[in-house]
Design a protein around this motif. Structure first.
Motif, mmCIF file in Angstrom:
data_model
loop_
_atom_site.group_PDB
_atom_site.id
_atom_site.type_symbol
_atom_site.label_atom_id
_atom_site.label_comp_id
_atom_site.label_asym_id
_atom_site.label_seq_id
_atom_site.Cartn_x
_atom_site.Cartn_y
_atom_site.Cartn_z
ATOM 1 N N SER A 18 17.329 37.536 8.593
ATOM 2 C CA SER A 18 18.370 36.765 7.908
ATOM 3 C C SER A 18 18.818 37.899 7.064
ATOM 4 O O SER A 18 20.146 37.172 6.859
ATOM 5 C CB SER A 18 17.258 36.179 6.732
ATOM 6 O OG SER A 18 16.498 36.868 6.169
ATOM 7 N N ALA A 19 18.827 39.254 6.903
ATOM 8 C CA ALA A 19 19.179 40.330 6.722
ATOM 9 C C ALA A 19 20.544 40.525 7.719
ATOM 10 O O ALA A 19 21.677 40.519 7.352
ATOM 11 C CB ALA A 19 18.327 41.610 6.656
ATOM 12 N N ALA A 24 26.823 39.536 8.657
ATOM 13 C CA ALA A 24 28.136 39.339 9.082
ATOM 14 C C ALA A 24 28.561 38.516 8.622
ATOM 15 O O ALA A 24 29.880 38.215 8.609
ATOM 16 C CB ALA A 24 27.272 38.814 10.663
ATOM 17 N N TYR A 25 27.693 37.166 7.327
ATOM 18 C CA TYR A 25 28.388 35.990 7.112
ATOM 19 C C TYR A 25 29.683 37.601 5.805
ATOM 20 O O TYR A 25 30.170 37.518 5.572
ATOM 21 C CB TYR A 25 27.230 35.754 5.935
ATOM 22 C CG TYR A 25 27.967 34.937 4.809
ATOM 23 C CD1 TYR A 25 28.647 33.791 5.435
ATOM 24 C CD2 TYR A 25 28.454 35.508 3.853
ATOM 25 C CE1 TYR A 25 29.623 33.864 4.247
ATOM 26 C CE2 TYR A 25 28.849 34.093 2.232
ATOM 27 C CZ TYR A 25 29.773 33.531 3.283
ATOM 28 O OH TYR A 25 30.194 32.481 1.691
ATOM 29 N N ALA A 26 29.231 38.815 5.222
ATOM 30 C CA ALA A 26 30.000 39.187 3.911
ATOM 31 C C ALA A 26 30.635 39.985 4.792
ATOM 32 O O ALA A 26 32.094 39.923 4.425
ATOM 33 C CB ALA A 26 28.623 40.573 3.574
ATOM 34 N N CYS A 53 24.566 27.249 7.173
ATOM 35 C CA CYS A 53 23.143 26.296 8.296
ATOM 36 C C CYS A 53 21.866 28.096 8.711
ATOM 37 O O CYS A 53 20.874 27.440 8.686
ATOM 38 C CB CYS A 53 23.951 26.020 9.593
ATOM 39 S SG CYS A 53 22.504 25.577 10.848
ATOM 40 N N LEU A 54 22.659 28.566 8.933
ATOM 41 C CA LEU A 54 21.516 29.710 9.218
ATOM 42 C C LEU A 54 20.537 30.306 8.538
ATOM 43 O O LEU A 54 19.822 31.398 8.911
ATOM 44 C CB LEU A 54 22.261 31.036 10.715
ATOM 45 C CG LEU A 54 23.366 30.249 11.561
ATOM 46 C CD1 LEU A 54 23.780 30.995 12.681
ATOM 47 C CD2 LEU A 54 22.217 30.131 12.546
ATOM 48 N N SER A 55 21.618 30.670 6.842
ATOM 49 C CA SER A 55 19.971 30.932 5.891
ATOM 50 C C SER A 55 19.081 30.348 6.300
ATOM 51 O O SER A 55 18.716 30.764 4.809
ATOM 52 C CB SER A 55 21.263 31.537 4.536
ATOM 53 O OG SER A 55 22.072 30.638 4.527
ATOM 54 N N ASP A 56 19.354 28.527 6.219
ATOM 55 C CA ASP A 56 17.981 28.025 6.284
ATOM 56 C C ASP A 56 17.402 28.347 6.851
ATOM 57 O O ASP A 56 17.539 27.129 8.285
ATOM 58 C CB ASP A 56 18.723 26.351 5.506
ATOM 59 C CG ASP A 56 17.977 25.464 5.325
ATOM 60 O OD1 ASP A 56 16.365 26.516 4.183
ATOM 61 O OD2 ASP A 56 17.814 24.216 5.041
ATOM 62 N N PRO A 57 16.295 28.560 6.912
ATOM 63 C CA PRO A 57 15.606 28.316 8.016
ATOM 64 C C PRO A 57 15.177 26.733 9.063
ATOM 65 O O PRO A 57 14.692 26.849 9.691
ATOM 66 C CB PRO A 57 13.962 28.795 7.072
ATOM 67 C CG PRO A 57 14.212 29.402 5.934
ATOM 68 C CD PRO A 57 15.271 28.847 5.574
ATOM 69 N N ALA A 58 14.795 25.899 8.114
ATOM 70 C CA ALA A 58 14.714 24.021 8.274
ATOM 71 C C ALA A 58 16.305 23.835 8.928
ATOM 72 O O ALA A 58 16.301 23.298 9.849
ATOM 73 C CB ALA A 58 14.558 23.193 7.033
ATOM 74 N N ALA A 59 17.520 24.081 8.980
ATOM 75 C CA ALA A 59 18.279 23.745 9.249
ATOM 76 C C ALA A 59 19.150 25.181 10.242
ATOM 77 O O ALA A 59 19.577 24.236 11.420
ATOM 78 C CB ALA A 59 19.403 24.475 8.543
#
Length: 128
Positions: A18-19, A24-26, A53-59
């Motif tokens: 997640s880090a 990458a997003y920033a 999407c990728l920051s939420d574990p379920a999504a």
């Protein structure tokens, strides 16, 4: 046409933490922000959607499952296509020779004529 996965949008590996997703997003938001890059709101929206999407574990799990299903369907289509083309490859003039090919009528006829001539010649030479 296959859509790009969110991993491709952010330029990270599917095993990224997640880090790494956040970094990458920033990096991409800084590069594609409308104040800096001018007019790229669609690209920025795609980046934000990928991050959400990728920051939420379920999504993210759902996205991974959808990617796996798409890959499975793609491989099944490729296998079916290869199976259909296999018949064409056997008929193609540049196809490699098959070892299990049965004799056609031309080689059989040539062999029969050759044997008949050999027998006739041997009868003529050795008395007959």
């Amino acid at each position: 046409m296959r859509q790009r996965s969110f991993y491709q949008v952010l330029g990270i590996a599917p095993s990224a933490s997640s880090a790494e997703v956040r970094a990458a997003y920033a990096r991409l938001v800084k590069r594609h922000h409308p104040d800096i890059a001018g007019e790229l709101p669609e690209r920025l929206r795609t980046i934000q959607q990928a991050y959400r999407c990728l920051s939420d574990p379920a999504a993210r799990a759902e996205h991974d499952r959808a990617l796996a299903e798409e890959e499975h369907r793609h491989m099944a289509r490729q296998f079916a296509l290869q199976r259909r083309l296999r018949g064409y490859d056997r008929r193609h003039p540049h196809a490699p020779p098959r070892r299990d090919r049965r004799w056609g009528w031309r080689p059989a006829l040539a062999t029969a004529i050759g044997l008949a001539l050999a027998v006739r010649l041997s009868i003529g030479l050795f008395g007959g």
